[in-house]
Write an enzyme that holds these catalytic residues in place. Structure first.
Site, PDB file in Angstrom:
ATOM      1  N   SER A 151       0.979  -1.118  -0.408  1.00 34.01           N
ATOM      2  CA  SER A 151      -0.370  -0.181   0.041  1.00 34.01           C
ATOM      3  C   SER A 151       0.950   1.283  -0.501  1.00 34.01           C
ATOM      4  O   SER A 151       0.125   2.308  -0.402  1.00 34.01           O
ATOM      5  CB  SER A 151      -1.069   0.172   1.042  1.00 34.01           C
ATOM      6  OG  SER A 151      -0.218   0.073   2.551  1.00 34.01           O
ATOM      7  N   TYR A 170      13.815  -6.711  15.534  1.00 31.21           N
ATOM      8  CA  TYR A 170      13.828  -6.362  14.307  1.00 31.21           C
ATOM      9  C   TYR A 170      14.993  -6.601  13.436  1.00 31.21           C
ATOM     10  O   TYR A 170      14.978  -7.772  12.156  1.00 31.21           O
ATOM     11  CB  TYR A 170      13.841  -5.187  14.534  1.00 31.21           C
ATOM     12  CG  TYR A 170      13.655  -4.602  12.692  1.00 31.21           C
ATOM     13  CD1 TYR A 170      12.166  -4.462  12.150  1.00 31.21           C
ATOM     14  CD2 TYR A 170      14.920  -3.599  11.674  1.00 31.21           C
ATOM     15  CE1 TYR A 170      12.244  -4.273  10.353  1.00 31.21           C
ATOM     16  CE2 TYR A 170      14.911  -3.033  10.483  1.00 31.21           C
ATOM     17  CZ  TYR A 170      13.413  -3.529  10.043  1.00 31.21           C
ATOM     18  OH  TYR A 170      13.349  -2.983   8.841  1.00 31.21           O
ATOM     19  N   ALA A 230      14.391 -10.842  13.743  1.00 32.77           N
ATOM     20  CA  ALA A 230      13.657 -11.155  12.767  1.00 32.77           C
ATOM     21  C   ALA A 230      14.610 -11.007  11.146  1.00 32.77           C
ATOM     22  O   ALA A 230      13.677 -11.913  10.547  1.00 32.77           O
ATOM     23  CB  ALA A 230      12.193 -10.814  12.315  1.00 32.77           C
ATOM     24  N   ILE A 260      16.250   4.372   3.859  1.00 34.69           N
ATOM     25  CA  ILE A 260      15.518   4.014   2.435  1.00 34.69           C
ATOM     26  C   ILE A 260      14.393   4.896   2.961  1.00 34.69           C
ATOM     27  O   ILE A 260      13.716   4.847   4.317  1.00 34.69           O
ATOM     28  CB  ILE A 260      14.726   3.324   1.797  1.00 34.69           C
ATOM     29  CG1 ILE A 260      15.615   2.294   1.252  1.00 34.69           C
ATOM     30  CG2 ILE A 260      13.951   3.522   1.066  1.00 34.69           C
ATOM     31  CD1 ILE A 260      16.753   2.471   0.578  1.00 34.69           C
TER      32      ILE A 260
HETATM   33  P1  NAI Z   1       6.406   1.114   5.444  1.00 29.55           P
HETATM   34  O1  NAI Z   1       5.909   1.125   6.891  1.00 29.55           O
HETATM   35  O2  NAI Z   1       5.742   2.424   4.523  1.00 29.55           O
HETATM   36  O3  NAI Z   1       5.483   0.204   4.588  1.00 29.55           O
HETATM   37  C1  NAI Z   1       5.418  -1.431   5.417  1.00 29.55           C
HETATM   38  C2  NAI Z   1       4.410  -1.831   4.528  1.00 29.55           C
HETATM   39  O4  NAI Z   1       3.765  -3.245   5.279  1.00 29.55           O
HETATM   40  C3  NAI Z   1       2.849  -0.737   4.631  1.00 29.55           C
HETATM   41  O5  NAI Z   1       2.268  -1.306   3.174  1.00 29.55           O
HETATM   42  C4  NAI Z   1       2.055  -1.826   6.080  1.00 29.55           C
HETATM   43  O6  NAI Z   1       0.474  -1.586   5.924  1.00 29.55           O
HETATM   44  C5  NAI Z   1       2.587  -3.222   5.416  1.00 29.55           C
HETATM   45  N1  NAI Z   1       2.428  -4.123   6.455  1.00 29.55           N
HETATM   46  C6  NAI Z   1       3.245  -4.035   8.119  1.00 29.55           C
HETATM   47  N2  NAI Z   1       2.471  -5.146   8.273  1.00 29.55           N
HETATM   48  C7  NAI Z   1       1.115  -5.863   7.488  1.00 29.55           C
HETATM   49  C8  NAI Z   1       0.665  -7.459   7.677  1.00 29.55           C
HETATM   50  N3  NAI Z   1       1.015  -7.343   9.032  1.00 29.55           N
HETATM   51  N4  NAI Z   1       0.145  -7.364   6.582  1.00 29.55           N
HETATM   52  C9  NAI Z   1      -0.064  -6.894   5.774  1.00 29.55           C
HETATM   53  N5  NAI Z   1       0.415  -5.603   5.180  1.00 29.55           N
HETATM   54  C10 NAI Z   1       1.729  -4.929   6.559  1.00 29.55           C
HETATM   55  O7  NAI Z   1       7.782   0.323   5.039  1.00 29.55           O
HETATM   56  P2  NAI Z   1       9.043   0.588   4.218  1.00 29.55           P
HETATM   57  O8  NAI Z   1      10.209   1.510   4.772  1.00 29.55           O
HETATM   58  O9  NAI Z   1       7.611   0.858   3.016  1.00 29.55           O
HETATM   59  O10 NAI Z   1       9.611  -0.937   4.658  1.00 29.55           O
HETATM   60  C11 NAI Z   1       8.910  -2.076   3.506  1.00 29.55           C
HETATM   61  C12 NAI Z   1       9.863  -3.223   4.667  1.00 29.55           C
HETATM   62  O11 NAI Z   1      11.417  -2.752   3.840  1.00 29.55           O
HETATM   63  C13 NAI Z   1       9.831  -3.599   5.431  1.00 29.55           C
HETATM   64  O12 NAI Z   1       9.944  -4.711   5.774  1.00 29.55           O
HETATM   65  C14 NAI Z   1      11.102  -2.961   6.151  1.00 29.55           C
HETATM   66  O13 NAI Z   1      11.590  -3.708   7.101  1.00 29.55           O
HETATM   67  C15 NAI Z   1      11.991  -3.161   5.236  1.00 29.55           C
HETATM   68  N6  NAI Z   1      13.372  -2.014   4.843  1.00 29.55           N
HETATM   69  C16 NAI Z   1      12.949  -0.642   5.011  1.00 29.55           C
HETATM   70  C17 NAI Z   1      14.313  -0.067   5.326  1.00 29.55           C
HETATM   71  C18 NAI Z   1      14.147   1.507   4.785  1.00 29.55           C
HETATM   72  O14 NAI Z   1      14.380   2.460   5.675  1.00 29.55           O
HETATM   73  N7  NAI Z   1      12.575   2.371   5.118  1.00 29.55           N
HETATM   74  C19 NAI Z   1      15.288  -0.462   5.504  1.00 29.55           C
HETATM   75  C20 NAI Z   1      16.016  -2.236   5.378  1.00 29.55           C
HETATM   76  C21 NAI Z   1      14.547  -2.373   5.433  1.00 29.55           C
END
Ligand code: NAI
Length: 242
Positions: free
Chosen positions: A11, A154, A157, A187
């Site tokens: 999303s 985290y 995981a 990011i």
């Molecule tokens: P965000 O918080 O903007 O998006 C996370 C997405 O996961 C959202 O769409 C949320 O609704 C969804 N989500 C969370 N729990 C859920 C569930 N139980 N079931 C279905 N959907 C669920 O985060 P972002 O930054 O886009 O992160 C995406 C991935 O990248 C994550 O796994 C995060 O751990 C990883 N990541 C992000 C970094 C960053 O700096 N933004 C760095 C390293 C990893």
């Protein structure tokens, strides 16, 4: 033949960017999300604006029964199709020093990242093996490689997901299914909106946070035929920050 790709947490943020990039590559997108209806709809509209098609699949990846129901209903409605690419992107942070960490924050983070990986990927494996083509892409983190203070949950995981990536890749390699992990550094998304970007970027050799589109480009490459010989790998995308 329509080629289907499922992105969890599609999303917003990195998940949305991956949906858009895979749409450009001609995939039909299955956009999973948990709660944000309007944001998920916005991702779907962007996919359509790129000339591709898609649909929304609302379920909580940490909920085993809900995930099974959603995926089996989809499979029953599409008896001749299978999901060729899955991007396990859904993730949450519940940062705290472990000395103050509530048990709930430990289990929630593990349930979404590790439980979600199992719940979503397990039912998709058999069809991938039968079709002798599949791409499993797990979004992990620099935190899962080096461990970061304040993120014991985290880091555990994401580190666990890295190990699962390596193990599963060896189980399915002979059948044309690859399993890889992408480890982003910082990011710019909602997840990092509360961080001190001005201070943190001083530690990053490239001198800035990464963009979701930069992660998406790597995910699309790993999903492509060109990446058939890459498996069990963790690819960092972090501007040189280790
Ligand atoms: P965000 O918080 O903007 O998006 C996370 C997405 O996961 C959202 O769409 C949320 O609704 C969804 N989500 C969370 N729990 C859920 C569930 N139980 N079931 C279905 N959907 C669920 O985060 P972002 O930054 O886009 O992160 C995406 C991935 O990248 C994550 O796994 C995060 O751990 C990883 N990541 C992000 C970094 C960053 O700096 N933004 C760095 C390293 C990893």
């Amino acid at each position: 033949m329509i080629r289907y790709a499922l992105v969890t947490g599609g999303s917003r943020g990195i998940g949305r960017a991956i949906c858009e990039k895979l749409a450009e590559e001609g995939f039909h997108l299955l956009i999973n999300y948990r709660s944000e209806d309007a944001a998920a709809e916005e991702t779907l509209q962007r996919v359509k604006a790129l000339g591709a098609d898609g649909e929304l699949l609302k379920f909580d990846v940490a909920d085993t029964a809900a995930t099974q129901t959603a995926l089996s209903s989809w499979a029953e409605a599409h008896p001749d199709a299978y999901i060729e690419v899955v991007v396990n992107n859904a993730g949450i942070r519940r940062d705290n020093l472990m000395v103050w960490m509530p048990a709930q924050d430990w289990s929630q983070v593990l349930n979404v990242t590790l439980g979600g990986f199992f719940n979503v990927t397990q039912p998709l494996l058999q069809p991938m093996l039968t079709h002798r083509r599949g791409r499993i892409i797990n979004i992990v983190s620099l935190s899962g490689l080096k461990g970061l203070p304040g993120q014991t949950n985290y880091s555990a995981a994401k580190g666990g997901l890295i190990a699962a990536t390596k193990a599963l890749s060896q189980e399915v390699a002979k059948r044309g299914v690859t399993v890889n992990a992408i480890a982003p550094g910082f990011i710019a998304t909602d997840m990092t909106a509360d961080l001190e970007e001005k201070e943190l970027k001083k530690q990053i050799p490239v001198g800035r946070f990464g963009k979701p589109e930069e992660v998406a480009a790597l995910a699309a490459f790993l999903a492509s035929d060109s990446a058939a010989y890459i498996t069990g790998e963790v690819i960092s995308i972090n501007g040189g920050l280790y």
